[in-house]
Enzyme design. Structure first.
Site, short mmCIF file in Angstrom:
data_model
loop_
_atom_site.label_atom_id
_atom_site.label_comp_id
_atom_site.label_asym_id
_atom_site.label_seq_id
_atom_site.Cartn_x
_atom_site.Cartn_y
_atom_site.Cartn_z
N ASP A 143 -3.12 -3.30 5.99
CA ASP A 143 -3.40 -4.14 7.17
C ASP A 143 -3.45 -3.34 8.47
O ASP A 143 -4.09 -3.75 9.43
CB ASP A 143 -2.32 -5.22 7.32
CG ASP A 143 -2.43 -6.30 6.25
OD1 ASP A 143 -3.25 -6.13 5.32
OD2 ASP A 143 -1.70 -7.30 6.34
N GLY A 172 -6.31 -22.14 12.40
CA GLY A 172 -7.13 -22.72 11.33
C GLY A 172 -7.44 -21.71 10.25
O GLY A 172 -8.37 -21.89 9.46
N GLY A 192 -3.14 -15.59 13.83
CA GLY A 192 -3.60 -14.25 13.53
C GLY A 192 -2.50 -13.21 13.50
O GLY A 192 -1.37 -13.46 13.94
N GLY A 199 0.81 -1.22 0.00
CA GLY A 199 0.00 0.00 0.00
C GLY A 199 0.84 1.26 0.00
O GLY A 199 0.60 2.20 -0.77
N HIS A 241 -15.34 -26.81 -22.62
CA HIS A 241 -15.31 -28.24 -22.35
C HIS A 241 -14.03 -28.89 -22.88
O HIS A 241 -13.59 -28.53 -23.96
CB HIS A 241 -16.52 -28.90 -23.01
CG HIS A 241 -16.65 -30.35 -22.69
ND1 HIS A 241 -17.04 -30.81 -21.44
CD2 HIS A 241 -16.44 -31.45 -23.45
CE1 HIS A 241 -17.06 -32.13 -21.47
NE2 HIS A 241 -16.69 -32.55 -22.66
P1 NDP Z 1 -6.57 -15.60 10.42
O1 NDP Z 1 -7.27 -14.54 11.15
O2 NDP Z 1 -7.00 -15.97 9.05
O3 NDP Z 1 -6.58 -16.93 11.28
C1 NDP Z 1 -6.15 -16.97 12.60
C2 NDP Z 1 -6.42 -18.36 13.13
O4 NDP Z 1 -5.86 -18.50 14.42
C3 NDP Z 1 -7.92 -18.64 13.27
O5 NDP Z 1 -8.14 -19.99 12.92
C4 NDP Z 1 -8.16 -18.40 14.75
O6 NDP Z 1 -9.21 -19.16 15.27
C5 NDP Z 1 -6.86 -18.90 15.32
N1 NDP Z 1 -6.54 -18.34 16.62
C6 NDP Z 1 -6.58 -17.05 17.01
N2 NDP Z 1 -6.21 -16.93 18.30
C7 NDP Z 1 -5.91 -18.17 18.73
C8 NDP Z 1 -5.49 -18.72 19.95
N3 NDP Z 1 -5.26 -17.93 21.01
N4 NDP Z 1 -5.29 -20.05 20.04
C9 NDP Z 1 -5.52 -20.83 18.98
N5 NDP Z 1 -5.93 -20.40 17.80
C10 NDP Z 1 -6.13 -19.08 17.66
O7 NDP Z 1 -5.05 -15.18 10.48
P2 NDP Z 1 -3.79 -15.63 9.68
O8 NDP Z 1 -2.67 -15.35 10.62
O9 NDP Z 1 -3.92 -16.99 9.13
O10 NDP Z 1 -3.76 -14.62 8.48
C11 NDP Z 1 -3.86 -13.22 8.72
C12 NDP Z 1 -4.49 -12.53 7.55
O11 NDP Z 1 -3.56 -12.46 6.50
C13 NDP Z 1 -5.70 -13.28 6.95
O12 NDP Z 1 -6.88 -13.00 7.62
C14 NDP Z 1 -5.69 -12.75 5.55
O13 NDP Z 1 -6.40 -11.53 5.53
C15 NDP Z 1 -4.22 -12.52 5.26
N6 NDP Z 1 -3.67 -13.63 4.45
C16 NDP Z 1 -4.13 -13.82 3.20
C17 NDP Z 1 -3.66 -14.85 2.42
C18 NDP Z 1 -4.20 -15.06 1.05
O14 NDP Z 1 -4.77 -14.13 0.50
N7 NDP Z 1 -4.05 -16.23 0.48
C19 NDP Z 1 -2.64 -15.77 2.92
C20 NDP Z 1 -2.22 -15.48 4.26
C21 NDP Z 1 -2.72 -14.45 4.99
P3 NDP Z 1 -10.74 -18.67 15.21
O15 NDP Z 1 -11.19 -18.92 13.80
O16 NDP Z 1 -11.40 -19.57 16.18
O17 NDP Z 1 -10.75 -17.25 15.61
#
Ligand code: NDP
Length: 452
Positions: A303, A176, A262, A15, A435
């Site tokens: 972000d 996840g 996250g 950005g 196809h």
């Molecule tokens: P996300 O927010 O996608 O996922 C975070 C994961 O961690 C969730 O499954 C969450 O669970 C879990 N979590 C959070 N806190 C805890 C905890 N204390 N204990 C256990 N599990 C926990 O974050 P990411 O870090 O994977 O990615 C960040 C961002 O970066 C994404 O949201 C996306 O916007 C961007 N990104 C995009 C990509 C792409 O375009 N292909 C690739 C990588 C990143 P719960 O669901 O239960 O909250």
């Protein structure tokens, strides 16, 4: 009042660099940019780009198995991480230089140091130098966070994964979301024994459930040990590796643990609170649709604002900011129906509303086809793909499109145009099939599988 610069950008990621370049080269503004780490930001240095190259690297093992099934005399052997890593480092150096050259050609002055904000128009550099600017753009991105569990510092995050000296034999990935699922697939493809803990019922929360269920099934089929409703409770270094106790009371030792739990906006110590800027959840900078903060001379994109954390979104926000401020054309980026892809194997491509989200707001028709694709089916692989449309019953508009398949990221870019244009199911159907392809199902599904 005369300022040193028309625009000072803090952060050299997607950005910030886009805004700096456009403001300088297209609007003739006097622009400076400060970056404390490497130019290119998360996307180029420790995100999308190295990740996608690792996705490519990891996909060859499965391809070779399939190639053998097609009749090729082929044996892939082991993956050599140092060979790949050497090439990856060179490629990232090349890209970083390309970013630097782009800024230099555009006439942007670059400070390779940390910058913080002193007041509405004043920036303080780590060297002690102070400069002034009519406008300040904060584009400092985010950083990965670890949960507060005992021994968390033994684990790595996505920041460190690209710099490993050698690949671990076994890894536990906690989380996840995008990053957890992508790296579970990547490392599994590279031959690492992967266990993934996700604390909820299904990975990739928020995406279409039929799609995420298929992805988790495919990940398990590929050998990933996916443990739902589980989490890491504590980590302890032992002679054999990192001993993890999980929230269900089990223990297991891994060579490496990666938290993908996250990311949080990078606003610590920027000096925003002193300006009276109240930060949002996790330190995000609140902005209006023109990316303007409550301090009129200070803007933020990407972000750090925690709107939609994707590179192309940060770029569009940066470009819209330049249109608004330096060309006098108030422009805001439309955050609705942004297509995205999760680069799991198979990939998830998605745009618009999930079935669950749409059903909560109106009556819908669901068109969905899950089937074994020709290429992998011929090779004897037991994998499935999904083509899915979520349609408004009242308007027949396609509200969401969800694809689980190899190359789903490429497919959703194109389907995303139709969905963003407001295409109806009839307009999808009026498009002739290509196809034989997997995506032809998107224009040949005649009967809804579910209605609400
Ligand atoms: P996300 O927010 O996608 O996922 C975070 C994961 O961690 C969730 O499954 C969450 O669970 C879990 N979590 C959070 N806190 C805890 C905890 N204390 N204990 C256990 N599990 C926990 O974050 P990411 O870090 O994977 O990615 C960040 C961002 O970066 C994404 O949201 C996306 O916007 C961007 N990104 C995009 C990509 C792409 O375009 N292909 C690739 C990588 C990143 P719960 O669901 O239960 O909250």
């Amino acid at each position: 009042m005369a300022f040193d610069y028309d625009l000072f950008v803090i952060g050299g990621g997607s950005g910030g660099v886009r805004a700096a370049r456009l403001a300088s080269s297209e609007a003739g503004a006097k622009v400076a940019l400060a970056e404390e780490f490497r130019m290119g930001g998360t996307c180029v240095i420790r995100g999308c780009v190295p990740k996608k190259l690792m996705v490519f690297a990891s996909s060859y093992r499965e391809m070779t198995v399939d190639a053998a099934a097609y009749g090729w005399d082929i044996n892939i052997g082991d993956f050599n991480w140092p060979t790949f890593k050497g090439k990856l480092d060179l490629e990232l150096d090349r890209l970083e230089n390309a970013y630097r050259n782009t800024l230099a050609r555009a006439g942007v002055e670059v400070f390779n140091e940390r910058a913080t904000i002193d007041d509405a128009h004043t920036i303080k550099l780590a060297s002690g130098k102070t400069v002034t600017a009519k406008h300040i753009l904060i584009a400092t991105g985010g950083y990965p966070v670890k949960p507060d569990v005992p021994g968390a510092d033994l684990a790595i995050t996505s920041n460190e994964i690209f710099n490993l000296k050698e690949l671990p034999k076994s890894v536990l990935i906690v989380g996840g979301g995008f990053i957890a699922c992508e790296f579970a697939c990547i490392l599994n493809g590279l031959g690492v024994k992967v266990t993934q803990f996700y604390r909820g019922e299904q990975i990739l929360r928020g995406f279409d459930l039929e799609a995420t269920s298929m992805i988790s099934d495919e990940m398990v089929k590929q050998g990933i040990k996916l443990r739902l409703d589980d989490n890491a409770a504590s980590l302890e270094q032992t002679d054999g590796g990192i001993l993890v106790t999980d929230t269900q009371g089990g223990t297991e030792t891994y060579d490496q643990v990666m938290f993908a739990t996250g990311r949080t906006p990078n606003t610590n110590g920027l000096g925003l609170e002193a300006l009276g800027l109240e930060l949002g959840r996790g330190g995000a900078i609140p902005v209006d649709k023109f990316s303007q903060t409550k301090v009129p001379s200070i803007f933020a994109v990407g972000d750090v604002t925690n709107r939609i954390n994707l590179t192309p979104v940060a770029i569009r926000e940066g470009a819209a900011f330049v249109e608004t401020i330096f060309h006098g054309r108030p422009t805001s980026f439309d955050h609705d129906q942004v297509p995205s892809a999760v680069f799991t194997q198979p990939e998830l491509g998605t745009v618009g509303m999930s079935e669950e989200e749409a059903a909560a707001s109106e009556a819908i028709e669901v068109y969905s086809a899950a089937f074994k694709p020709m290429q992998s089916s011929f090779a004897g692989r037991d994998s499935k793909v999904l083509m899915k449309l979520v349609v408004s019953k009242a308007t027949q508009r396609v509200l969401g499109c969800h694809i689980v398949a190899d190359q789903a990221g490429e497919m959703i870019q194109l389907a995303g145009i139709a969905v963003k244009m407001g295409a109806t199911k009839a307009q999808f159907d009026a498009t002739c099939a290509v196809h034989p392809t997997m995506a032809e199902e998107l224009v040949t599904m005649k009967t809804p599988v579910r209605t609400t």
